[in-house]
Scaffold this active site. Structure first.
Site, PDB file in Angstrom:
ATOM      1  N   SER A 119       0.819  -1.214   0.000  1.00  0.00           N
ATOM      2  CA  SER A 119       0.000   0.000   0.000  1.00  0.00           C
ATOM      3  C   SER A 119       0.846   1.254   0.000  1.00  0.00           C
ATOM      4  O   SER A 119       0.352   2.335  -0.298  1.00  0.00           O
ATOM      5  CB  SER A 119      -0.844   0.049   1.275  1.00  0.00           C
ATOM      6  N   HIS A 140      -0.831  -2.435  -7.166  1.00  0.00           N
ATOM      7  CA  HIS A 140      -1.625  -2.104  -5.977  1.00  0.00           C
ATOM      8  C   HIS A 140      -3.119  -2.253  -6.268  1.00  0.00           C
ATOM      9  O   HIS A 140      -3.723  -1.380  -6.887  1.00  0.00           O
ATOM     10  CB  HIS A 140      -1.272  -0.676  -5.521  1.00  0.00           C
ATOM     11  N   GLU A 152      -3.412   0.361  -9.198  1.00  0.00           N
ATOM     12  CA  GLU A 152      -2.441   1.460  -9.271  1.00  0.00           C
ATOM     13  C   GLU A 152      -1.085   0.790  -9.537  1.00  0.00           C
ATOM     14  O   GLU A 152      -0.652  -0.052  -8.751  1.00  0.00           O
ATOM     15  CB  GLU A 152      -2.442   2.183  -7.914  1.00  0.00           C
ATOM     16  N   ASN A 190      -2.938   6.140  -1.229  1.00  0.00           N
ATOM     17  CA  ASN A 190      -2.874   6.206   0.232  1.00  0.00           C
ATOM     18  C   ASN A 190      -2.269   7.494   0.765  1.00  0.00           C
ATOM     19  O   ASN A 190      -2.514   7.861   1.913  1.00  0.00           O
ATOM     20  CB  ASN A 190      -2.159   4.972   0.779  1.00  0.00           C
TER      21      ASN A 190
HETATM   22  P1  NAI Z   1      -4.063  -9.501   6.035  1.00  0.00           P
HETATM   23  O1  NAI Z   1      -3.633  -9.290   7.446  1.00  0.00           O
HETATM   24  O2  NAI Z   1      -5.497  -9.775   5.751  1.00  0.00           O
HETATM   25  O3  NAI Z   1      -3.216 -10.708   5.376  1.00  0.00           O
HETATM   26  C1  NAI Z   1      -1.834 -10.816   5.419  1.00  0.00           C
HETATM   27  C2  NAI Z   1      -1.491 -12.288   5.181  1.00  0.00           C
HETATM   28  O4  NAI Z   1      -0.068 -12.417   5.014  1.00  0.00           O
HETATM   29  C3  NAI Z   1      -1.878 -13.202   6.350  1.00  0.00           C
HETATM   30  O5  NAI Z   1      -2.671 -14.263   5.868  1.00  0.00           O
HETATM   31  C4  NAI Z   1      -0.532 -13.691   6.881  1.00  0.00           C
HETATM   32  O6  NAI Z   1      -0.576 -15.011   7.393  1.00  0.00           O
HETATM   33  C5  NAI Z   1       0.309 -13.617   5.616  1.00  0.00           C
HETATM   34  N1  NAI Z   1       1.764 -13.604   5.862  1.00  0.00           N
HETATM   35  C6  NAI Z   1       2.455 -12.922   6.815  1.00  0.00           C
HETATM   36  N2  NAI Z   1       3.775 -13.185   6.711  1.00  0.00           N
HETATM   37  C7  NAI Z   1       3.908 -14.048   5.675  1.00  0.00           C
HETATM   38  C8  NAI Z   1       5.019 -14.710   5.070  1.00  0.00           C
HETATM   39  N3  NAI Z   1       6.251 -14.513   5.532  1.00  0.00           N
HETATM   40  N4  NAI Z   1       4.800 -15.536   4.026  1.00  0.00           N
HETATM   41  C9  NAI Z   1       3.544 -15.746   3.553  1.00  0.00           C
HETATM   42  N5  NAI Z   1       2.457 -15.150   4.080  1.00  0.00           N
HETATM   43  C10 NAI Z   1       2.637 -14.329   5.130  1.00  0.00           C
HETATM   44  O7  NAI Z   1      -3.554  -8.208   5.235  1.00  0.00           O
HETATM   45  P2  NAI Z   1      -4.110  -7.579   3.864  1.00  0.00           P
HETATM   46  O8  NAI Z   1      -5.126  -6.544   4.179  1.00  0.00           O
HETATM   47  O9  NAI Z   1      -4.449  -8.686   2.938  1.00  0.00           O
HETATM   48  O10 NAI Z   1      -2.811  -6.790   3.339  1.00  0.00           O
HETATM   49  C11 NAI Z   1      -1.772  -7.448   2.647  1.00  0.00           C
HETATM   50  C12 NAI Z   1      -0.974  -6.434   1.858  1.00  0.00           C
HETATM   51  O11 NAI Z   1      -1.838  -5.744   0.944  1.00  0.00           O
HETATM   52  C13 NAI Z   1      -0.285  -5.348   2.693  1.00  0.00           C
HETATM   53  O12 NAI Z   1       0.943  -5.005   2.097  1.00  0.00           O
HETATM   54  C14 NAI Z   1      -1.270  -4.192   2.582  1.00  0.00           C
HETATM   55  O13 NAI Z   1      -0.659  -2.956   2.801  1.00  0.00           O
HETATM   56  C15 NAI Z   1      -1.738  -4.348   1.145  1.00  0.00           C
HETATM   57  N6  NAI Z   1      -3.028  -3.743   0.817  1.00  0.00           N
HETATM   58  C16 NAI Z   1      -4.057  -3.775   1.724  1.00  0.00           C
HETATM   59  C17 NAI Z   1      -5.282  -3.219   1.403  1.00  0.00           C
HETATM   60  C18 NAI Z   1      -6.410  -3.271   2.378  1.00  0.00           C
HETATM   61  O14 NAI Z   1      -7.427  -2.583   2.167  1.00  0.00           O
HETATM   62  N7  NAI Z   1      -6.320  -4.070   3.426  1.00  0.00           N
HETATM   63  C19 NAI Z   1      -5.527  -2.547   0.115  1.00  0.00           C
HETATM   64  C20 NAI Z   1      -4.382  -2.627  -0.795  1.00  0.00           C
HETATM   65  C21 NAI Z   1      -3.179  -3.170  -0.425  1.00  0.00           C
END
Ligand code: NAI
Length: 283
Positions: A119, A140, A152, A190
């Site tokens: 993000s 993104h 993005e 963001n």
């Molecule tokens: P989330 O907390 O729902 O999921 C993150 C996942 O990554 C978890 O399932 C976790 O077990 C896994 N994980 C952690 N360390 C790991 C590793 N070493 N190897 C494999 N898997 C691992 O988070 P979310 O919301 O899905 O965010 C993920 C990424 O997407 C972040 O970089 C965030 O900034 C970005 N993002 C988030 C948005 C949102 O609205 N939540 C929108 C756009 C981008």
């Protein structure tokens, strides 16, 4: 280069959404997380989301089954050997992402593109840990991925035109519209959005209005689809805090200073929708 197989690393709300869209668009899709349990959680979310599309008549039951059949769960990064494109969507933490990109660089075929769904973190810095920075790019997606149209695209300093064009074409095949942005902290989405979300949290912290009032004012007053506190809960408060910290560190400007209430909620484990409680409670 033709992209046929996609690997998504991180099966949380974004990773599962990206994997769903890739599988629905006909790509053979590997979904990876640190444990099979976490991957199964992601697959369950995909199944639920696809079932909703079927309920609404936007997808046939056969298309749903075909999409599910294109998904392969895995908890070993070595599976990257099979992919033409890896899209990383793990927690918003540079250390964790850098470790994964180092591994992906070692394991993925030499011509594979490595993308991050970060993000806010610098694509140039992520690319620098690999031996193929020209094939690293920011892709993104927006939340929820199956419904939101935008990708993005962020070029790192070394990203090649060929990589950019391949990712732009792929995004279109996923049914998305793209917009390009330079590699700056928070990109466009963001950098602009987080100031508003943080300000709404400051208003709540100062007792200016209730969460419901703040959201109603911003939703109806600005014609936004949801209020800022509802949106913060949807994004995940840990992610909101991580992005604000990247903005504050990156620009050194106090306007990005995360509200203490946000820090406190994250410390309490109140991460929003995904943990069942944030500014609102979820069943
Ligand atoms: P989330 O907390 O729902 O999921 C993150 C996942 O990554 C978890 O399932 C976790 O077990 C896994 N994980 C952690 N360390 C790991 C590793 N070493 N190897 C494999 N898997 C691992 O988070 P979310 O919301 O899905 O965010 C993920 C990424 O997407 C972040 O970089 C965030 O900034 C970005 N993002 C988030 C948005 C949102 O609205 N939540 C929108 C756009 C981008």
């Amino acid at each position: 280069m033709e992209i046929r197989a996609i690997m998504v690393i991180g099966a949380g709300q974004m990773g599962s959404g990206i994997a769903q869209v890739a599988a629905q668009s006909g790509f053979s899709t590997l979904l990876h997380d640190i444990s099979m349990e976490a991957v199964q959680k992601g697959l369950l979310a995909i199944r639920k989301s696809l079932a909703k599309f079927v309920e609404k008549g936007k997808l046939s039951p056969e298309e749903m089954e075909a999409a599910l059949a294109r998904l392969t769960p895995c908890d070993d990064l070595a599976a990257a050997a099979e992919c033409d494109l890896a899209i990383e969507a793990v927690v918003e933490n540079m250390g964790v992402k850098a470790k994964i990109f180092r591994e992906l660089d070692r394991l993925a075929p030499p011509n594979a593109i490595l993308a991050s769904n970060t993000s806010s973190l610098p694509i140039t810095e992520i690319a620098a840990v690999t031996g193929r920075p020209e094939q690293v790019i920011g892709m993104h997606f927006m939340n929820p991925v199956p419904l939101m149209k935008l990708v993005e695209i962020i070029r790192g300093l070394a990203t090649s035109d060929e990589t950019y064009e391949a990712i732009e074409a792929l995004s279109r095949r996923l049914g998305k519209t793209t917009a390009e942005c330079r590699d700056v902290p928070g990109f466009i989405s963001n950098r602009v959005l987080m100031v508003m979300l943080n300000e709404a949290i400051w208003c709540l912290y100062e007792g200016v209005a209730s969460a419901e009032s703040i959201d109603t004012i911003m939703k109806l007053g600005m014609n936004h689809p949801m209020g800022p506190l509802t949106l913060a809960d949807l994004i995940g408060l840990d992610t909101v805090l991580a992005i604000l910290q990247v903005l504050q560190d990156g620009y050194g400007d106090p306007k990005y200073r995360p509200c203490p209430l946000l820090r406190q909620y994250v410390k309490a484990g109140w991460l929003g929708r995904k943990s069942g409680r944030g500014f609102y409670r979820y069943a």
